[in-house]
Design a protein around this motif. Structure first.
Motif, mmCIF file in Angstrom:
data_model
loop_
_atom_site.group_PDB
_atom_site.id
_atom_site.type_symbol
_atom_site.label_atom_id
_atom_site.label_comp_id
_atom_site.label_asym_id
_atom_site.label_seq_id
_atom_site.Cartn_x
_atom_site.Cartn_y
_atom_site.Cartn_z
ATOM 1 N N PRO A 1 -63.628 38.769 6.774
ATOM 2 C CA PRO A 1 -62.578 38.336 6.867
ATOM 3 C C PRO A 1 -62.247 37.353 7.652
ATOM 4 O O PRO A 1 -62.874 36.458 8.262
ATOM 5 C CB PRO A 1 -61.625 39.644 7.562
ATOM 6 N N ARG A 2 -61.510 36.380 6.994
ATOM 7 C CA ARG A 2 -61.068 34.616 7.231
ATOM 8 C C ARG A 2 -61.200 34.608 9.141
ATOM 9 O O ARG A 2 -61.472 33.950 9.096
ATOM 10 C CB ARG A 2 -60.006 33.993 6.388
ATOM 11 N N ALA A 3 -60.092 35.796 8.995
ATOM 12 C CA ALA A 3 -60.295 35.885 10.089
ATOM 13 C C ALA A 3 -61.067 35.705 11.373
ATOM 14 O O ALA A 3 -61.054 35.339 12.499
ATOM 15 C CB ALA A 3 -59.292 36.776 11.140
ATOM 16 N N TYR A 4 -62.080 36.420 10.699
ATOM 17 C CA TYR A 4 -63.317 36.362 11.876
ATOM 18 C C TYR A 4 -64.294 36.133 12.024
ATOM 19 O O TYR A 4 -65.395 35.834 12.487
ATOM 20 C CB TYR A 4 -63.654 38.297 11.988
ATOM 21 N N ALA A 5 -64.670 35.069 10.729
ATOM 22 C CA ALA A 5 -65.343 34.135 10.221
ATOM 23 C C ALA A 5 -65.042 32.915 10.635
ATOM 24 O O ALA A 5 -64.808 32.142 9.774
ATOM 25 C CB ALA A 5 -65.576 34.084 8.052
ATOM 26 N N GLN A 6 -64.999 32.495 12.226
ATOM 27 C CA GLN A 6 -64.694 31.307 12.596
ATOM 28 C C GLN A 6 -66.033 30.922 13.600
ATOM 29 O O GLN A 6 -66.118 31.672 13.698
ATOM 30 C CB GLN A 6 -63.567 31.926 13.505
ATOM 31 N N ASP B 1 -59.583 29.397 15.315
ATOM 32 C CA ASP B 1 -58.078 29.605 16.199
ATOM 33 C C ASP B 1 -56.959 30.672 15.943
ATOM 34 O O ASP B 1 -56.236 31.006 16.033
ATOM 35 C CB ASP B 1 -57.530 29.651 14.323
ATOM 36 N N ASP C 1 -69.367 38.006 3.942
ATOM 37 C CA ASP C 1 -67.948 38.050 3.333
ATOM 38 C C ASP C 1 -67.826 39.015 4.697
ATOM 39 O O ASP C 1 -66.417 40.065 4.585
ATOM 40 C CB ASP C 1 -68.362 39.449 2.370
ATOM 41 N N ALA D 1 -68.885 31.736 10.905
ATOM 42 C CA ALA D 1 -67.912 30.919 9.793
ATOM 43 C C ALA D 1 -68.382 30.718 8.247
ATOM 44 O O ALA D 1 -68.498 31.678 7.384
ATOM 45 C CB ALA D 1 -67.396 29.760 9.740
ATOM 46 N N ARG D 2 -70.306 30.920 8.536
ATOM 47 C CA ARG D 2 -70.771 31.674 7.344
ATOM 48 C C ARG D 2 -71.900 32.018 7.704
ATOM 49 O O ARG D 2 -72.190 31.784 9.031
ATOM 50 C CB ARG D 2 -71.536 30.407 6.725
#
Length: 379
Positions: free
Chosen positions: A67-72, A219, A65, A76-77
């Motif tokens: 945040p998208r910017a950190y889940a890289q 990114d 869970d 990512a998972r």
């Protein structure tokens, strides 16, 4: 909060970069060969972080869970990675701790990381390395300056032993060996080095460790750090590193703590929000947490284990940690990181050749920890 996209960063190198890098590597190899005879007793030692304090088995669990910017990238998972952690002193000598400075390193090697490796020598290796120091900044930013500073590093910590030697060291650092004009003196680098002098000696599990340089974070652009959880920081019993009563207190307190209890740490990412206030090319400037806080992305666990045997130090010495042993979504950024790529790779290759250590990357932590010298290489 708005994060700077990776595409906004332009990677540029000075025209003389390759020539300077070649000189750096040649000097590094010459120093290593010389020290093999004079200090290593026939064994090659690292040009930095030469003194191993130990290597431990570990586990990195990516948090869910995010945040998208950190889940890289690898974050990512949620999933887990077996790992080893090498602890070391930052200077280029093998000595009693009282004769070494307080700069320490944490090298993290992950296993089972999928995807193409970024180092050609690794082929199909599924390892990934992260390198951390117990200081948030570094005192070199260009290949040219590092050429001077590499020579200065060889004089540490002796260069701090008298006012005359200390003043000469600081002058050489500030002026990049007398090559910089006053308007280009290395003030950020000097201040970074002076901050290191304030570091105290403590149990290796109590330090916070930073990646220092910036890295691609999918990114985005990020720095990483590892810090003990509040529970681990409170539970450490062998807190004092006494260099008067003990020649190797860093090693001895690490052995004692690891043998008595488990320890947990948080791996955090700090994303860049402003390339001026959070520069990629200037590693001597600490990124302000007021601009972008560190956010937990993984948990590092070190279980209770016995690392007291002398073979543990052999295993630590035989383990090569390289920040460029990574994946494309986490490649190091900036000129000083580009310098580290060739130096780390060539240094490890020469050291392994001289010391008859394994060339291929290990496939599992047990391949690292069961090392028993050149007569019984892992794998």
């Amino acid at each position: 909060m708005s994060f700077i996209p990776l595409t906004a960063y332009v990677d540029s190198l000075p025209p003389d970069f390759e020539a300077t890098e070649k000189r750096l590597v040649a000097e590094m190899e010459a120093i290593m060969r010389s020290k093999t005879r004079t200090e290593g007793g026939g064994r090659a030692i690292r040009g930095a972080h030469a003194e191993s304090h130990g290597i431990v088995r570990a586990r990195l669990e990516i948090l869910g869970d995010l945040p998208r910017a950190y889940a890289q990238g690898i974050f990512a998972r949620p999933r887990g990675y077996d790992a080893v952690v090498r602890y070391s002193n930052g200077v280029a000598h093998i000595r009693a701790d009282r004769l070494l400075g307080p700069i320490c390193g944490l090298g993290l090697k992950l296993f089972g990381v999928r995807g193409p490796a970024t180092l050609d020598e690794d082929d199909d290796a599924q390892t990934m390395d992260l390198v951390f120091f117990n200081t948030p900044t570094f005192f070199a930013n260009t290949a040219h300056d590092y050429l001077t500073i590499q020579r200065l590093i060889e004089t540490l910590p002796d260069a701090m032993s008298t006012p005359l030697l200390r003043n000469h060291f600081l002058q050489e650092l500030l002026t990049s060996g007398g090559t910089a004009e006053p308007e280009n003196w290395l003030w950020d680098e000097l201040l970074s080095f002076l901050s290191i002098l304030d570091l105290g000696r403590q149990n290796l599990y109590l330090y916070t460790y930073w990646s220092v340089g910036a890295f691609r974070h999918g990114d985005y652009i990020a720095k990483l750090r590892v810090r003990p959880t509040e529970a681990t920081a409170a539970a450490v019993v062998h807190r004092e590193v006494n260099t008067v009563q003990d020649d190797e207190p860093f090693r001895d307190t690490l052995v004692a703590e690891t043998g008595e209890r488990a320890h947990e740490f948080v791996l955090e990412a700090q994303l860049c929000t402003d390339l001026t206030r959070m520069p990629v090319e200037n590693t001597s400037v600490e990124w302000p947490v007021s601009e972008s806080p560190f956010v937990p992305v993984a948990r590092l666990s070190i279980p209770q284990q016995d690392i007291s045997a002398a073979t543990n130090l052999e295993a630590a010495d035989a383990t090569a940690i390289n920040p460029w042993r990574t994946r494309e979504k986490h490649v190091p950024l900036g000129e000083i990181n580009r310098v580290r790529k060739d130096i780390y790779t060539r240094s490890a290759a020469l050291r392994r050749k001289i010391n008859h250590q394994p060339v291929r990357e290990p496939a599992h932590p047990s391949d690292v920890l069961r090392w028993r010298g050149p007569s019984a290489p892992p794998g």
